[in-house]
Design a protein around this motif. Structure first.
Motif, short mmCIF file in Angstrom:
data_model
loop_
_atom_site.label_atom_id
_atom_site.label_comp_id
_atom_site.label_asym_id
_atom_site.label_seq_id
_atom_site.Cartn_x
_atom_site.Cartn_y
_atom_site.Cartn_z
N VAL A 1 32.62 129.44 -5.09
CA VAL A 1 31.59 130.13 -4.32
C VAL A 1 30.66 129.09 -3.68
CG1 VAL A 1 29.65 131.74 -4.41
CG2 VAL A 1 31.68 132.14 -5.84
N ALA A 2 30.65 129.06 -2.35
CA ALA A 2 29.85 128.08 -1.62
C ALA A 2 28.47 128.60 -1.26
CB ALA A 2 30.59 127.65 -0.34
N SER A 3 28.36 129.91 -1.01
CA SER A 3 27.05 130.50 -0.69
C SER A 3 27.07 131.97 -1.02
CB SER A 3 26.70 130.28 0.78
OG SER A 3 27.55 131.02 1.62
N LYS A 4 25.87 132.55 -1.08
CA LYS A 4 25.74 133.94 -1.50
C LYS A 4 24.54 134.56 -0.79
CE LYS A 4 24.65 136.49 -5.78
NZ LYS A 4 24.51 136.34 -7.26
N GLN A 5 24.73 135.79 -0.27
CA GLN A 5 23.63 136.54 0.34
C GLN A 5 23.63 137.95 -0.23
OE1 GLN A 5 24.52 136.20 4.58
NE2 GLN A 5 22.83 134.76 4.81
N TYR A 6 22.58 138.27 -0.97
CA TYR A 6 22.46 139.60 -1.55
C TYR A 6 21.79 140.51 -0.53
CZ TYR A 6 20.87 143.39 -4.57
OH TYR A 6 20.63 144.63 -5.11
N TYR B 1 29.57 136.63 0.37
CA TYR B 1 29.84 135.30 -0.17
C TYR B 1 30.63 134.49 0.85
CZ TYR B 1 28.94 137.44 -4.80
OH TYR B 1 28.38 138.08 -5.87
N ALA B 2 30.47 133.17 0.78
CA ALA B 2 31.40 132.24 1.40
C ALA B 2 32.08 131.49 0.26
CB ALA B 2 30.70 131.28 2.33
N VAL B 3 33.41 131.47 0.26
CA VAL B 3 34.15 130.78 -0.79
C VAL B 3 35.07 129.75 -0.16
CG1 VAL B 3 34.05 132.78 -2.31
CG2 VAL B 3 36.02 132.48 -0.82
N THR B 4 35.31 128.67 -0.90
CA THR B 4 36.15 127.58 -0.40
C THR B 4 37.36 127.40 -1.30
OG1 THR B 4 34.17 126.47 0.43
CG2 THR B 4 36.16 125.15 0.28
N LEU B 5 38.54 127.34 -0.66
CA LEU B 5 39.79 127.12 -1.41
C LEU B 5 40.03 125.63 -1.58
CD1 LEU B 5 39.93 130.07 -0.43
CD2 LEU B 5 42.38 129.76 -0.11
N SER B 6 41.01 125.28 -2.40
CA SER B 6 41.27 123.88 -2.71
C SER B 6 41.73 123.09 -1.49
CB SER B 6 42.34 123.76 -3.81
OG SER B 6 43.56 124.37 -3.39
N ALA C 1 32.96 140.15 1.39
CA ALA C 1 31.93 141.18 1.28
C ALA C 1 32.29 142.09 0.12
CB ALA C 1 31.82 141.97 2.57
N LEU C 2 31.45 142.09 -0.91
CA LEU C 2 31.69 142.91 -2.09
C LEU C 2 30.62 143.98 -2.21
CD1 LEU C 2 32.58 140.26 -4.84
CD2 LEU C 2 34.11 141.43 -3.25
N HIS C 3 31.02 145.17 -2.68
CA HIS C 3 30.07 146.23 -2.97
C HIS C 3 30.52 146.94 -4.22
CE1 HIS C 3 32.86 149.35 -1.52
NE2 HIS C 3 33.22 148.46 -0.62
N GLY C 4 29.70 147.83 -4.73
CA GLY C 4 30.01 148.51 -5.97
C GLY C 4 29.42 147.76 -7.16
N PRO C 5 29.66 148.25 -8.37
CA PRO C 5 29.08 147.63 -9.57
C PRO C 5 29.44 146.15 -9.70
CG PRO C 5 30.11 149.74 -10.09
CD PRO C 5 30.48 149.42 -8.68
N GLY C 6 28.44 145.34 -9.99
CA GLY C 6 28.67 143.92 -10.24
C GLY C 6 28.93 143.08 -9.01
N HIS C 7 28.65 143.63 -7.81
CA HIS C 7 29.00 142.88 -6.60
C HIS C 7 28.21 141.58 -6.44
CE1 HIS C 7 25.36 144.12 -4.39
NE2 HIS C 7 25.58 145.35 -4.79
N SER C 8 27.07 141.46 -7.12
CA SER C 8 26.25 140.25 -6.98
C SER C 8 26.41 139.30 -8.15
CB SER C 8 24.77 140.64 -6.82
OG SER C 8 24.31 141.32 -7.99
#
Length: 353
Positions: free
Chosen positions: A299-304, A311-316, A324-331
């Motif tokens: 996880v490179a960055s996060k905006q609630y 999120y911005a995520v970086t692969l190897s 973009a996540l929503h629902g329970p536990g999205h943050s």
């Protein structure tokens, strides 16, 4: 209600060919949006339909009527402009009545019709005001009533919401949608705002350099873009350059390289060996859910954002994805954490680069 047929249209502007060999059919009574960035040709096409620009080649038909060489004032078209184009010295009533008077209707016929359309746009209490006494949203409603009151066969709208603030844009957008459905007038709407296009349209034509890159329903354009250009312009999309070791046939469940592994994707059209583009929407990327094809990412960055966390995520291999996540536990995912990433195979596309 009438259909619009554009047949092999060419338009030159300022010595340059702005539109070349463009063909399109807009269904009777539908709401059609021309979408695209500045300079792509959408306003040129609209102005050509209105009769403000000459046709270099091809034909324009409104139902069975050939508009190609017809003067603008004979086309039976209503027009709503970006800057309202109201007469500042005339009252709201006189602005709306202008087209009816130009058509030589009697004042006895004009008064009730203007009153009807002012009521439809929510301005029945404002007939004696002048444009300077109105808000931006009210002025645009006057412009809308003026275009509708003549009961045209075709309505053209050139970025009519761009001068309004965000809240007013939504309000006037809803008014436009309600009135268009009620009147059943074939409508061509020009915008660079993809949210407006998705919200209003029966069909969308996305333009690029004077050509139609894709025409389809809002869902078609969003879910099945034919190119990385379409995917990137309409809604947020991750577009990842990949290289194919061999040709791919059209179909679902095709194995393609991604992030150092193979993932399943949909291929709308056959693709040859070499460069291609993988397209996946942020909401179709899953984090820390069980999957046999999960790939490690950081996880490179996060905006609630309340109901959603971006999120911005970086692969190897350095690939960076928006999620973009929503629902329970999205943050729940912290910046710097290692997560497992999987793609919704039914919604991943691979197209030619």
């Amino acid at each position: 209600m009438v259909a619009v047929t554009i047949d092999k249209l060419a338009v030159s502007y300022g010595g340059a060919r702005v539109i070349d060999n463009l063909s399109l059919m807009i269904e009777s009574g539908s709401f059609f949006t021309l979408l695209g960035p500045s300079g792509c040709g959408k306003t040129t096409l609209l102005r050509t339909l209105a009769g403000f620009l000459d046709v270099a080649d091809g034909r324009l038909l409104l139902g069975e009527r050939d508009l190609t060489r017809m003067p603008a004032h004979q086309r039976d078209i209503g027009m709503v402009f970006q800057d309202y184009a109201l007469f500042p010295d005339k009252t709201v009533f006189d602005n709306v009545a202008y087209g009816l008077r130009a058509r030589k209707l009697s004042e006895t016929a004009i008064k009730p019709r203007v009153g009807e359309y002012l009521e439809r746009v929510g301005l029945s209490g404002f007939p004696d005001r002048r444009p300077a006494e109105l808000s931006g949203g009210q002025r645009q409603r006057v412009a809308l009533a003026r275009a509708l009151v003549i009961q045209p066969q075709l309505m053209l709208m050139d970025e009519p919401l761009s001068n309004l603030d965000a809240k007013l844009r939504v309000q006037v957008r809803e008014t436009i949608a309600d009135l268009q459905r009620e009147a059943g007038i074939t409508t061509v709407f020009v915008t660079h705002d993809q949210e407006e296009a998705l919200a209003l349209s029966d069909r969308i034509g996305l333009m690029k350099q004077g050509k139609l890159e894709q025409v389809g329903t809002p869902e078609d354009i969003y879910r099945t873009p034919v190119s990385a250009y379409v995917a990137d312009f309409v809604g947020a999309a991750n577009t990842v350059a990949i290289r194919l070791a061999g040709p791919l046939a059209a179909g679902d469940g095709q194995a393609v390289p991604f992030g150092g592994a193979l993932v399943s994707a949909r291929v709308p059209k056959p693709i040859g060996t070499g460069n291609a583009v993988l397209i996946v929407r942020p909401e179709d990327v899953m984090l820390d859910l069980p999957s046999p094809t999960a790939i490690a990412a950081v996880v490179a960055s996060k905006q609630y954002l309340g109901g959603t966390t971006h999120y911005a995520v970086t692969l190897s291999d350095g690939t960076r994805l928006s999620v973009a996540l929503h629902g329970p536990g999205h943050s729940a995912h912290a910046v710097g954490a290692t997560v497992s990433l999987a793609l919704d195979a039914a919604k991943v596309l691979v197209v030619e680069s």
